[in-house]
Design a protein around this motif. Structure first.
Motif, PDB file in Angstrom:
ATOM      1  N   ILE A  48       0.818  -1.215   0.000  1.00  0.00           N
ATOM      2  CA  ILE A  48       0.000   0.000   0.000  1.00  0.00           C
ATOM      3  C   ILE A  48       0.856   1.272   0.000  1.00  0.00           C
ATOM      4  O   ILE A  48       0.518   2.229  -0.683  1.00  0.00           O
ATOM      5  N   LEU A  49       1.966   1.289   0.709  1.00  0.00           N
ATOM      6  CA  LEU A  49       2.790   2.497   0.745  1.00  0.00           C
ATOM      7  C   LEU A  49       3.351   2.834  -0.637  1.00  0.00           C
ATOM      8  O   LEU A  49       3.164   3.961  -1.109  1.00  0.00           O
ATOM      9  N   PRO A  50       4.002   1.894  -1.346  1.00  0.00           N
ATOM     10  CA  PRO A  50       4.481   2.243  -2.690  1.00  0.00           C
ATOM     11  C   PRO A  50       3.341   2.612  -3.642  1.00  0.00           C
ATOM     12  O   PRO A  50       3.485   3.497  -4.484  1.00  0.00           O
ATOM     13  N   PHE A  51       2.189   1.952  -3.483  1.00  0.00           N
ATOM     14  CA  PHE A  51       1.043   2.293  -4.326  1.00  0.00           C
ATOM     15  C   PHE A  51       0.595   3.725  -4.075  1.00  0.00           C
ATOM     16  O   PHE A  51       0.368   4.496  -5.016  1.00  0.00           O
ATOM     17  N   LEU A  52       0.439   4.100  -2.811  1.00  0.00           N
ATOM     18  CA  LEU A  52      -0.010   5.457  -2.481  1.00  0.00           C
ATOM     19  C   LEU A  52       0.997   6.507  -2.929  1.00  0.00           C
ATOM     20  O   LEU A  52       0.608   7.585  -3.393  1.00  0.00           O
ATOM     21  N   GLU A  53       2.286   6.212  -2.806  1.00  0.00           N
ATOM     22  CA  GLU A  53       3.299   7.158  -3.280  1.00  0.00           C
ATOM     23  C   GLU A  53       3.186   7.343  -4.791  1.00  0.00           C
ATOM     24  O   GLU A  53       3.212   8.464  -5.294  1.00  0.00           O
ATOM     25  N   TRP A  54       3.055   6.244  -5.528  1.00  0.00           N
ATOM     26  CA  TRP A  54       2.898   6.319  -6.980  1.00  0.00           C
ATOM     27  C   TRP A  54       1.639   7.099  -7.356  1.00  0.00           C
ATOM     28  O   TRP A  54       1.676   8.008  -8.198  1.00  0.00           O
ATOM     29  N   ASP A  55       0.513   6.743  -6.742  1.00  0.00           N
ATOM     30  CA  ASP A  55      -0.763   7.377  -7.084  1.00  0.00           C
ATOM     31  C   ASP A  55      -0.777   8.856  -6.718  1.00  0.00           C
ATOM     32  O   ASP A  55      -1.251   9.690  -7.488  1.00  0.00           O
ATOM     33  N   GLU A  95       4.756  19.025  -0.021  1.00  0.00           N
ATOM     34  CA  GLU A  95       5.592  17.844  -0.234  1.00  0.00           C
ATOM     35  C   GLU A  95       4.824  16.585   0.141  1.00  0.00           C
ATOM     36  O   GLU A  95       3.894  16.619   0.940  1.00  0.00           O
ATOM     37  N   LEU A  96       5.265  15.485  -0.438  1.00  0.00           N
ATOM     38  CA  LEU A  96       4.694  14.184  -0.132  1.00  0.00           C
ATOM     39  C   LEU A  96       4.956  13.876   1.343  1.00  0.00           C
ATOM     40  O   LEU A  96       6.092  13.944   1.789  1.00  0.00           O
ATOM     41  N   PRO A  97       3.911  13.565   2.112  1.00  0.00           N
ATOM     42  CA  PRO A  97       4.127  13.256   3.531  1.00  0.00           C
ATOM     43  C   PRO A  97       4.990  12.007   3.695  1.00  0.00           C
ATOM     44  O   PRO A  97       4.832  11.041   2.967  1.00  0.00           O
ATOM     45  N   SER A  98       5.894  12.059   4.650  1.00  0.00           N
ATOM     46  CA  SER A  98       6.727  10.884   4.910  1.00  0.00           C
ATOM     47  C   SER A  98       6.593  10.418   6.353  1.00  0.00           C
ATOM     48  O   SER A  98       7.213   9.438   6.742  1.00  0.00           O
ATOM     49  N   SER A  99       5.760  11.110   7.122  1.00  0.00           N
ATOM     50  CA  SER A  99       5.693  10.795   8.551  1.00  0.00           C
ATOM     51  C   SER A  99       4.854   9.567   8.867  1.00  0.00           C
ATOM     52  O   SER A  99       5.155   8.846   9.804  1.00  0.00           O
ATOM     53  N   SER A 100       3.817   9.321   8.091  1.00  0.00           N
ATOM     54  CA  SER A 100       2.983   8.164   8.399  1.00  0.00           C
ATOM     55  C   SER A 100       2.140   7.762   7.197  1.00  0.00           C
ATOM     56  O   SER A 100       1.846   8.569   6.317  1.00  0.00           O
ATOM     57  N   LEU A 101       1.735   6.523   7.209  1.00  0.00           N
ATOM     58  CA  LEU A 101       0.838   6.019   6.180  1.00  0.00           C
ATOM     59  C   LEU A 101      -0.481   6.783   6.224  1.00  0.00           C
ATOM     60  O   LEU A 101      -1.049   7.116   5.183  1.00  0.00           O
ATOM     61  N   GLU A 102      -0.939   7.070   7.417  1.00  0.00           N
ATOM     62  CA  GLU A 102      -2.195   7.809   7.577  1.00  0.00           C
ATOM     63  C   GLU A 102      -2.119   9.184   6.909  1.00  0.00           C
ATOM     64  O   GLU A 102      -3.049   9.599   6.222  1.00  0.00           O
ATOM     65  N   ASP A 103      -0.987   9.877   7.081  1.00  0.00           N
ATOM     66  CA  ASP A 103      -0.816  11.184   6.437  1.00  0.00           C
ATOM     67  C   ASP A 103      -0.802  11.053   4.918  1.00  0.00           C
ATOM     68  O   ASP A 103      -1.374  11.876   4.207  1.00  0.00           O
ATOM     69  N   LEU A 104      -0.148  10.021   4.419  1.00  0.00           N
ATOM     70  CA  LEU A 104      -0.097   9.803   2.976  1.00  0.00           C
ATOM     71  C   LEU A 104      -1.483   9.459   2.434  1.00  0.00           C
ATOM     72  O   LEU A 104      -1.880   9.944   1.372  1.00  0.00           O
ATOM     73  N   GLU A 105      -2.226   8.646   3.151  1.00  0.00           N
ATOM     74  CA  GLU A 105      -3.598   8.324   2.728  1.00  0.00           C
ATOM     75  C   GLU A 105      -4.464   9.582   2.701  1.00  0.00           C
ATOM     76  O   GLU A 105      -5.251   9.772   1.771  1.00  0.00           O
TER      77      GLU A 105
END
Length: 152
Positions: free
Chosen positions: A50-57, A87-97
């Motif tokens: 999920i993390l690489p997917f969310l970064e890509w998307d 910037e793309l959040p790097s602190s947590s999966l929740e922030d990226l979502e």
């Protein structure tokens, strides 16, 4: 660190499958349980993607929004500019979502404004291609839907 996420999902799935399932009579509850077990098995293998997917998307959606900015009204254009410059959040999966959801919401708004514009046809096609690829790459595909009838 043990048990990890995969270990925990596997353990829960095994308890449901090996201890709870044999105690249920065939019928709606056992059908639902089989669906849950299959989905837990899917989560065991998919959660790490999920993390690489969310970064890509998120990156792809931001690029599409940048290109959409000149084709939308001033209000949406400003919200897009403000969102894309973060910037793309790097602190947590929740922030990226959360960021991904925000950008997808802006893209949905932009699509409505782009639809009638013939000069945005190439961008509309790129958006369509991104959304098709997003669907293809999405790691959390449900293994089975719950039965629609509640027969016990």
């Amino acid at each position: 660190m043990r048990p990890g996420m995969t270990d925990q999902l596997s353990g829960i799935r095994r308890i449901l499958d090996e201890i709870i399932a044999p105690e249920l009579r065939e019928g709606y509850p056992s059908q639902v349980l089989r669906g849950i077990v299959k989905n837990l098995a899917m989560l065991e293998g998919a959660w790490v993607h999920i993390l690489p997917f969310l970064e890509w998307d998120t990156t792809g959606t931001a690029a599409l929004l940048e290109d959409a900015g000149p084709h939308v009204d001033d209000d949406l254009g400003q919200r897009i500019t403000d969102a894309v410059k973060q910037e793309l959040p790097s602190s947590s999966l929740e922030d990226l979502e959360r960021r991904n959801s925000e950008l997808r919401g802006l893209l949905a708004e932009a699509i409505h404004q782009l639809a009638p514009q013939t000069d945005a046809a190439a961008l509309q096609q790129r958006i369509k291609e991104h959304l098709v690829e997003r669907t293809r790459r999405y790691p959390f595909r449900m293994a089975i839907a719950a039965p629609t009838s509640a027969k016990a």
